[in-house]
Design a protein around this motif. Structure first.
Motif, PDB file in Angstrom:
ATOM      1  N   UNK A 159     -33.565   1.719 -20.098  1.00 33.08           N
ATOM      2  CA  UNK A 159     -34.521   1.151 -18.962  1.00 33.08           C
ATOM      3  C   UNK A 159     -34.000  -0.261 -18.526  1.00 33.08           C
ATOM      4  N   UNK A 160     -32.854  -0.707 -19.350  1.00 32.98           N
ATOM      5  CA  UNK A 160     -32.101  -1.888 -18.634  1.00 32.98           C
ATOM      6  C   UNK A 160     -31.211  -1.599 -17.944  1.00 32.98           C
ATOM      7  N   UNK A 161     -31.231  -2.019 -16.642  1.00 36.87           N
ATOM      8  CA  UNK A 161     -30.266  -1.547 -15.413  1.00 36.87           C
ATOM      9  C   UNK A 161     -28.667  -2.164 -16.032  1.00 36.87           C
ATOM     10  N   UNK A 162     -28.656  -3.304 -16.562  1.00 38.35           N
ATOM     11  CA  UNK A 162     -27.300  -3.865 -17.059  1.00 38.35           C
ATOM     12  C   UNK A 162     -26.759  -2.792 -17.931  1.00 38.35           C
ATOM     13  N   UNK A 163     -27.491  -2.226 -18.938  1.00 44.26           N
ATOM     14  CA  UNK A 163     -27.114  -1.318 -19.838  1.00 44.26           C
ATOM     15  C   UNK A 163     -26.357  -0.094 -19.196  1.00 44.26           C
ATOM     16  N   UNK A 164     -27.270   0.420 -18.087  1.00 47.07           N
ATOM     17  CA  UNK A 164     -26.970   1.536 -17.559  1.00 47.07           C
ATOM     18  C   UNK A 164     -25.749   1.322 -16.697  1.00 47.07           C
ATOM     19  N   UNK A 165     -25.430   0.244 -16.149  1.00 47.40           N
ATOM     20  CA  UNK A 165     -24.062  -0.039 -15.234  1.00 47.40           C
ATOM     21  C   UNK A 165     -23.082  -0.010 -16.289  1.00 47.40           C
ATOM     22  N   UNK A 166     -23.085  -0.502 -17.439  1.00 49.68           N
ATOM     23  CA  UNK A 166     -22.071  -0.511 -18.397  1.00 49.68           C
ATOM     24  C   UNK A 166     -21.856   0.999 -18.972  1.00 49.68           C
ATOM     25  N   UNK A 183     -17.076  12.514 -28.272  1.00 47.78           N
ATOM     26  CA  UNK A 183     -18.363  11.732 -29.012  1.00 47.78           C
ATOM     27  C   UNK A 183     -18.945  10.525 -28.239  1.00 47.78           C
ATOM     28  N   UNK A 184     -17.783   9.707 -27.691  1.00 47.05           N
ATOM     29  CA  UNK A 184     -18.240   8.569 -26.845  1.00 47.05           C
ATOM     30  C   UNK A 184     -19.160   9.043 -25.766  1.00 47.05           C
ATOM     31  N   UNK A 185     -18.534  10.051 -25.103  1.00 45.74           N
ATOM     32  CA  UNK A 185     -19.336  10.492 -23.877  1.00 45.74           C
ATOM     33  C   UNK A 185     -20.911  11.089 -23.971  1.00 45.74           C
ATOM     34  N   UNK A 186     -21.056  11.694 -25.106  1.00 46.21           N
ATOM     35  CA  UNK A 186     -22.221  12.265 -25.754  1.00 46.21           C
ATOM     36  C   UNK A 186     -23.099  11.146 -25.995  1.00 46.21           C
ATOM     37  N   UNK A 187     -22.648  10.103 -26.580  1.00 46.66           N
ATOM     38  CA  UNK A 187     -23.443   8.860 -26.694  1.00 46.66           C
ATOM     39  C   UNK A 187     -23.791   8.077 -25.574  1.00 46.66           C
ATOM     40  N   UNK A 188     -22.989   8.169 -24.488  1.00 49.97           N
ATOM     41  CA  UNK A 188     -23.291   7.303 -23.253  1.00 49.97           C
ATOM     42  C   UNK A 188     -24.121   8.127 -22.233  1.00 49.97           C
ATOM     43  N   UNK A 189     -24.102   9.484 -22.401  1.00 47.51           N
ATOM     44  CA  UNK A 189     -25.103  10.359 -21.643  1.00 47.51           C
ATOM     45  C   UNK A 189     -26.227   9.937 -21.642  1.00 47.51           C
ATOM     46  N   UNK A 190     -26.916   9.643 -22.614  1.00 48.43           N
ATOM     47  CA  UNK A 190     -28.363   8.943 -22.728  1.00 48.43           C
ATOM     48  C   UNK A 190     -28.733   7.714 -21.759  1.00 48.43           C
TER      49      UNK A 190
END
Length: 260
Positions: A44-51, A75-82
């Motif tokens: 829900x944090x827009x800064x985290x989403x952009x990163x 594995x990194x992509x799987x983590x970021x997908x959320x």
């Protein structure tokens, strides 16, 4: 601080260094995020989403669309997908090429010399604002049939008047040691710093022209210098590859078959 996946160049002496042979530098940053020691990611944090979106783009681009990705990258992509904003990622991935980039690609096609699967193109003068067009042109030349390695370089002039040759190498030849090849082909400056280097499948080089830099208005002198630089760089590149750049055997030169 150095966090990267390129081979160490022994140029910097950072207080902190994390250099590992993973598929993308973004993989290392994602590992830090996964640890939770530096930042707790929130969807829900827009800064985290952009990163997260930026890191996903890094994973994609540095592994050629995950073709060369390893377990760590998936594995990194799987983590970021959320956390990724897919609409933003799509816009970033579909950025249109500028006119300057298209001009550089056109020049690379017109001026390329192909020998033994190696395609080399000196594209002449490139605007500072179009400096990213050189690696894009190398990527494009690599898509040509029977080309395993592509090298594109051009002459740039910075806002401070400094002139330099900048080039990019792209390859799908798994046996080519990009870093050592560029260092052997182009050598080092007076301080012993290599002009070029790289990693698996990609590399780059920059040669400062120093006091030979010419004012913007002296176009005729710059053009004369370019003829010399282009010839010498191309000769060194082919020589290190054990190839002869002169016409032989009907291979393509400047984009056209050699006449028999």
């Amino acid at each position: 601080m150095v966090i990267d996946h390129h081979d160490p160049q022994d140029v910097l002496d950072p207080m902190f260094s994390d250099v590992r042979p993973v598929g993308a530098a973004a993989t290392l940053f994602v590992e830090y995020l996964q640890s939770g020691c530096f930042l707790e990611m929130e969807a829900t944090n827009p800064n985290h989403v952009q990163v997260a979106t930026a890191l996903m783009h890094g994973l994609h681009s540095e592994t050629d669309g995950f073709i060369h990705a390893g377990k760590a990258e998936f594995g990194a992509a799987a983590f970021l997908s959320a956390f990724v904003e897919h609409a933003l990622l799509e816009r970033v991935m579909c950025v249109k090429k500028s006119r300057g980039t298209m001009d550089t690609i056109q020049a690379s096609l017109a001026k390329r010399v192909i020998r033994g699967g190696l395609s080399v193109a000196g594209v002449g003068f490139v605007r500072w604002g179009d400096r990213d067009s050189v690696p894009q042109a190398a990527d494009f030349l690599l898509t040509e049939d029977n080309v395993q390695t592509a090298i594109v370089y051009g002459l740039f002039q910075g806002s401070d008047g400094r002139e330099f040759i900048s080039g990019s190498l792209r390859t799908n030849n798994a046996t080519l040691g990009v870093d050592s090849y560029l260092k052997r082909a182009l050598g080092c400056d007076t301080r012993g710093k290599p002009y070029g280097g790289g990693r698996s499948r990609a590399g780059g080089f920059e040669i400062d022209l120093g006091f030979l830099s010419t004012a913007r208005s002296d176009r005729s002198i710059r053009e004369a210098k370019w003829v010399l630089y282009d010839h010498e760089i191309r000769k060194k590149i082919f020589l290190e590859a054990g190839l002869d750049e002169t016409l032989d055997g009907g291979e393509a030169v400047n984009g056209h078959p050699a006449e028999s």
